[in-house]
Write an enzyme that holds these catalytic residues in place. Structure first.
Site, PDB file in Angstrom:
ATOM      1  N   VAL A  64       4.470 -36.386   3.219  1.00  0.00           N
ATOM      2  CA  VAL A  64       5.139 -35.129   2.899  1.00  0.00           C
ATOM      3  C   VAL A  64       6.576 -35.441   2.484  1.00  0.00           C
ATOM      4  O   VAL A  64       7.319 -36.075   3.246  1.00  0.00           O
ATOM      5  CB  VAL A  64       5.115 -34.165   4.106  1.00  0.00           C
ATOM      6  CG1 VAL A  64       5.818 -32.863   3.763  1.00  0.00           C
ATOM      7  CG2 VAL A  64       3.689 -33.913   4.553  1.00  0.00           C
ATOM      8  N   GLY A 105       3.748 -39.426  12.164  1.00  0.00           N
ATOM      9  CA  GLY A 105       4.781 -38.669  11.469  1.00  0.00           C
ATOM     10  C   GLY A 105       4.153 -37.720  10.472  1.00  0.00           C
ATOM     11  O   GLY A 105       3.294 -36.914  10.819  1.00  0.00           O
ATOM     12  N   ASP A 106       4.558 -37.846   9.223  1.00  0.00           N
ATOM     13  CA  ASP A 106       4.053 -36.966   8.166  1.00  0.00           C
ATOM     14  C   ASP A 106       3.193 -37.722   7.161  1.00  0.00           C
ATOM     15  O   ASP A 106       3.088 -37.324   6.010  1.00  0.00           O
ATOM     16  CB  ASP A 106       5.221 -36.268   7.466  1.00  0.00           C
ATOM     17  CG  ASP A 106       6.204 -37.240   6.844  1.00  0.00           C
ATOM     18  OD1 ASP A 106       6.368 -38.354   7.366  1.00  0.00           O
ATOM     19  OD2 ASP A 106       6.833 -36.886   5.832  1.00  0.00           O
ATOM     20  N   GLU A 107       2.567 -38.806   7.606  1.00  0.00           N
ATOM     21  CA  GLU A 107       1.675 -39.584   6.745  1.00  0.00           C
ATOM     22  C   GLU A 107       0.219 -39.306   7.085  1.00  0.00           C
ATOM     23  O   GLU A 107      -0.176 -39.341   8.248  1.00  0.00           O
ATOM     24  CB  GLU A 107       1.931 -41.088   6.908  1.00  0.00           C
ATOM     25  CG  GLU A 107       3.180 -41.566   6.241  1.00  0.00           C
ATOM     26  CD  GLU A 107       3.308 -43.080   6.339  1.00  0.00           C
ATOM     27  OE1 GLU A 107       4.393 -43.567   6.007  1.00  0.00           O
ATOM     28  OE2 GLU A 107       2.358 -43.764   6.754  1.00  0.00           O
TER      29      GLU A 107
END
Length: 187
Positions: A64, A105-107
């Protein structure tokens, strides 16, 4: 005797449920319910081993863009809600048989098994990026975001799951370096 037998059965069943829950926690992300990195590597190992002639395996890794801004400005509770929403949306986008994971995280990552007549990984990545650009609605507000994607394709059966993920990650970071909201294929 019946009471002791029932008690033993209950303990055995309880232990079995606890072991199943522990195994699930070891392979799944607590926030989204998707596979975690360990679960993805296990699934990818099985997928690579069972791929049929004429098919190929690809990983699309998605990050993201500017997620830290969301977390810092709106707070971690909103960030977590956004990550859960992304996971839910990914479930509606991918095909049955594709594997989805939150790597941390955002992965996120999607493992694709494509036959010769199916869309290629770049087409799937385009669709993922398009779907993620639709606004997310929660907490009474609309939230817009973009994602950067890296693609790696297993071109032979000697590649390891770890190497395929590493290549997808390298391609994703290259996409971010090139200006975000884009995709790059590992070459």
């Amino acid at each position: 005797l019946m009471g002791m037998l029932a008690s033993s059965m209950a303990q055995l069943l309880g232990r079995e449920v606890a072991e199943h829950e522990l195994a699930h926690r070891a392979t799944h992300d607590e926030l989204t319910g998707l596979y975690n990195r360990a679960g993805l590597l296990d699934a990818l190992c099985g997928t690579l081993a069972s791929t049929q002639h004429g098919s190929h395996v690809a990983v699309v890794m998605m990050d993201v863009d500017r997620f830290k801004v969301v977390n810092d400005s709106l707070g971690p509770a909103v960030g977590d809600a956004l990550l859960r929403s992304i996971g839910e949306r990914l479930r509606t986008i991918v095909r049955p048989g594709d594997v989805i994971a939150r790597l941390g995280g955002d992965e996120f990552a999607v493992v694709l098994v494509n036959g010769p007549d199916e869309p290629d990984a770049e087409s799937v990545s385009d669709r993922l990026r398009d779907e993620m650009s639709d606004p997310f609605r929660f907490a009474g507000r609309s939230h817009m975001l973009t994602v950067s994607c890296g693609i790696a394709v297993a071109v032979d059966d000697r590649i390891t799951p770890e190497e395929l993920l590493r290549r997808a990650g390298a391609a994703m970071f290259r996409a971010k370096e090139q200006g975000r909201s884009r995709q790059t294929t590992f070459d």
